[in-house]
Design a protein around this motif. Structure first.
Motif, short mmCIF file in Angstrom:
data_model
loop_
_atom_site.label_atom_id
_atom_site.label_comp_id
_atom_site.label_asym_id
_atom_site.label_seq_id
_atom_site.Cartn_x
_atom_site.Cartn_y
_atom_site.Cartn_z
N GLU A 94 -42.72 45.50 42.97
CA GLU A 94 -41.66 45.80 43.92
C GLU A 94 -42.19 46.58 45.12
N ALA A 97 -44.16 44.33 47.53
CA ALA A 97 -43.32 43.57 48.46
C ALA A 97 -42.81 44.46 49.58
N THR A 122 -45.29 38.61 44.20
CA THR A 122 -44.17 39.10 45.01
C THR A 122 -44.60 39.37 46.45
N GLN A 125 -44.89 36.13 48.42
CA GLN A 125 -43.55 35.62 48.67
C GLN A 125 -42.89 36.37 49.82
#
Length: 408
Positions: A94, A97, A122, A125
């Motif tokens: 998390e 990102a 992540t 992405q």
């Protein structure tokens, strides 16, 4: 080197505007504004349980930046200097990102790094939402480059590539000793990295003549490996094949030593400590003889020795994170040079279509396939021998011959 946090934001300086203004004013050449710095992001775990890896990665990346800048910067952009901005993933997906968002707002033209597979998934992405090219360093999950993301590339080998090489070399190692090893215990961390490698091993090893006695998983981070080693002691496998991060690898190896669990060999695939000189220096008896198939710099490249010296000059221990992130920055800088612009789309197009050097990694040329994976990526097999991490396979990079069986 500028360290990013989730709260840090930077203004984007447009070199073309500055240069045009200087020309309009008719200032002497020596007084004209220098080209704007080209910002490259580095995403690494600078804090949390993976912080050691991030620290070593940043040393390699900054070494490359300093080398490029000293040689004249990005020549296609009038000698623009590279500025390295580091985002701290805090060892979790998390936060990784979130740091991509911060690096995007800071105006980086590309990001390198990632380290762990979960973080890289992540982070890439998040970068895709901004068409921001991302060059993954050592994260190995096949799925990272299997999602049809045009911005995502990987310099090092993936799970499948590395395990194929590791198993070929394991067969060679065992055959040269008269095929003494017949049974295997797999030990892996329960995340995307370890579970993925264990699955590949479970599929491949039986067909190669090895019996898998058991597959043992453990959480990451882990503070005790006694139960794992007690199970290994009961199973008495010829080989232990572990896949986990640094702390867990050290815990397992030390506990095996304390409990006198001595298989013919510990044959790691992406072993978290097996390719770290800290492990070798701090626990020489536990490290001696350990094999690894991992990211590793070309030992015949003089820059690899310079990187090792740079790490040691800071009182730290060399590991693969340094050479591969040096190489990530070199490839990104070459892509910017070929693009002739600090433009994300142009850099992505170059990464997609051109060929590059590989820094100090043993890949020859770097060429990304349609999925973004470097098709020439190659892990090296190493063994700890007399306090040194020596390359044993393939032959063209070998520094010594393997010792096997290690015990009995």
């Amino acid at each position: 080197m500028t360290k990013m946090t989730g709260q840090t934001r930077r203004t984007i300086l447009k070199g073309g505007v500055a240069a045009a203004a200087a020309a309009t004013l008719g200032a002497p050449t020596v007084l004209r504004a220098q080209p704007a710095a080209v910002k490259i992001g580095l995403l690494q775990p600078m804090s949390g349980f993976l912080a050691q890896a991030g620290d070593l990665a940043s040393i390699g990346a900054q070494f490359a930046v300093d080398e490029i800048n000293a040689a004249g910067g990005i020549k296609a952009l009038g000698g623009a200097q590279i500025e390295l901005l580091i985002g701290d993933s805090k060892s979790n997906a998390e936060a990784g990102a979130q740091e991509v968002e911060a690096l995007n707002e800071a105006g980086v033209v590309a990001i390198g790094g990632g380290f762990a597979s979960g973080i890289s998934l992540t982070a890439t992405q998040a970068a895709a939402r901004h068409d921001l090219p991302f060059l993954v360093d050592s994260a190995t999950a096949d799925s990272i480059t299997g999602r049809d993301l045009a911005n995502t590339f990987r310099l090092g080998p993936n799970f499948s590539m590395a395990t194929e090489v590791a198993l070929q070399n394991l067969i060679k190692l065992n055959e040269a000793a008269g095929n003494p090893a017949k049974t295997v215990a797999l030990v892996h961390e329960d995340g995307l990295f370890g579970a993925g490698l264990a699955q590949v091993m479970q599929e491949k090893l039986p067909g190669l003549g090895f019996e898998i006695l058991e597959t043992i998983s453990h959480p990451t981070p882990a503070r005790d490996m006694s139960n794992v080693v007690l199970r290994l002691r009961s199973l008495q496998p010829d080989l232990v094949i572990p896949s986990h991060y640094y702390n867990e690898f050290v815990l397992m190896a030390r506990t095996m030593q304390q409990q006198r669990v001595r298989p013919m060999g510990v044959y790691a695939v992406f072993g978290g400590a097996a390719s770290s000189y800290q492990f070798v220096a701090e626990y020489p008896e536990a490290a001696e003889g350990v094999f690894d198939c991992n990211h590793w710099g070309d030992p015949s490249n003089p820059t690899d020795a310079e990187l090792k010296a740079a790490v040691e000059a800071q009182g730290k221990h060399y590991a693969y994170n340094t050479p591969i992130n040096y190489s990530v920055v070199k490839v990104l800088a070459e892509a910017i040079e070929k693009a002739g612009a600090a433009d994300r789309a142009a850099v992505t197009e170059q990464l997609r279509t051109a060929e590059f050097g590989s820094g100090v990694m043993p890949y020859g040329t770097t060429k990304f396939g349609e999925d973004g994976q470097n098709v020439n990526a190659l892990p090296l097999n190493t063994q700890v021998q007399d306090g040194k991490i020596n390359v044993i396979f393939p032959d063209q990079f070998a520094q010594s011959t393997p010792v096997f069986p290690v015990n009995g």
